[in-house]
Design a protein around this motif. Structure first.
Motif, PDB file in Angstrom:
ATOM      1  N   ASP A  16       6.076   1.861  -5.116  1.00 64.53           N
ATOM      2  CA  ASP A  16       6.065   1.768  -3.662  1.00 64.53           C
ATOM      3  C   ASP A  16       6.604   3.097  -3.142  1.00 64.53           C
ATOM      4  O   ASP A  16       7.780   3.411  -3.336  1.00 64.53           O
ATOM      5  N   LYS A  35       3.949  -1.440  -9.750  1.00 64.48           N
ATOM      6  CA  LYS A  35       3.404  -0.487  -8.786  1.00 64.48           C
ATOM      7  C   LYS A  35       4.560   0.337  -8.224  1.00 64.48           C
ATOM      8  O   LYS A  35       5.658  -0.188  -8.012  1.00 64.48           O
ATOM      9  N   ASN A  65       0.864  -1.181   0.000  1.00 64.11           N
ATOM     10  CA  ASN A  65       0.000   0.000   0.000  1.00 64.11           C
ATOM     11  C   ASN A  65       0.892   1.220   0.000  1.00 64.11           C
ATOM     12  O   ASN A  65       1.621   1.463   0.954  1.00 64.11           O
TER      13      ASN A  65
END
Length: 152
Positions: A107, A105, A54
Motif C-alpha cells: 500500500d 500488496k 489501489n
C-alpha cells in the motif's frame, strides 16, 4: 522564604530526575516487547483492505528478507520521498502447500508532485504473517515478479 524556595526547587529537580529515570526504564522494557525494532512498519492482515486497495505508481528496485524484516527498496516520482505513506497488507489467505504461501500488496501513497525520481528503502515486520506450526512460507507480493521465501 528564600531557603524554603531553594528546598522546594531542589525537591522538584529530584522528582523530575527520578521521573525521567523511570520513563527511560519503561522504554527499554517496551523495546523488548516489540521484538525486532529494526523494522519500520508492521505487516497488516486485512482481507477487506487487501481486496479494495489501489496503490500509487511505484517500481520495486530491490527486495530482501533480513531476519523478520522484509526490506523493500522502491522508486517513484516525487520531491524527496519523506511524505510517502507505506503499508504491507496481507490477504489473510494461506495456500495450503509445503511451504505455505501468503499473498501481499504494498500500500503506497504518494502525494508529491515533483518530477524527480526518488528511491527509498522501508522495512516491514513479517511476524504477523507467520503460520503456526510452520517455519517457512512463500510470499507472493503483487507487482513483484518473483516470490520470496521467509524462514523463521
Amino acid at each position: 522564604m528564600q531557603r524554603l524556595m531553594f528546598k522546594t526547587t531542589k525537591q522538584m529537580l529530584f522528582c523530575t530526575a527520578l521521573g525521567l529515570l523511570f520513563l527511560n526504564t519503561q522504554c527499554e522494557e517496551e523495546d523488548d516487547l516489540v521484538g525486532d525494532a529494526n523494522c519500520d512498519f508492521a505487516t497488516i492482515v486485512d482481507a477487506s483492505k487487501y481486496n479494495n486497495m489501489n496503490a500509487d505508481d511505484f517500481t520495486f528496485i530491490n527486495t530482501e528478507i533480513n531476519g523478520d524484516c522484509l526490506e523493500l527498496t522502491i522508486g517513484a516520482s516525487g520531491c524527496d520521498g519523506n511524505s510517502w505513506e507505506f503499508g504491507l497488507i496481507g490477504s489473510g489467505a494461506i495456500a495450503e502447500s509445503f511451504p505455505e504461501q501468503r499473498f501481499l500488496k504494498l500500500d503506497f501513497g504518494n502525494e508529491e508532485l515533483c518530477l524527480a525520481y526518488i528511491e527509498r528503502k522501508v522495512l516491514f515486520n513479517l511476524t504477523p504473517i507467520q503460520v503456526e506450526g510452520s517455519n517457512k512460507i512463500v510470499l507472493h507480493i503483487e507487482r513483484l515478479n518473483e516470490t520470496l521465501e521467509y524462514t523463521y
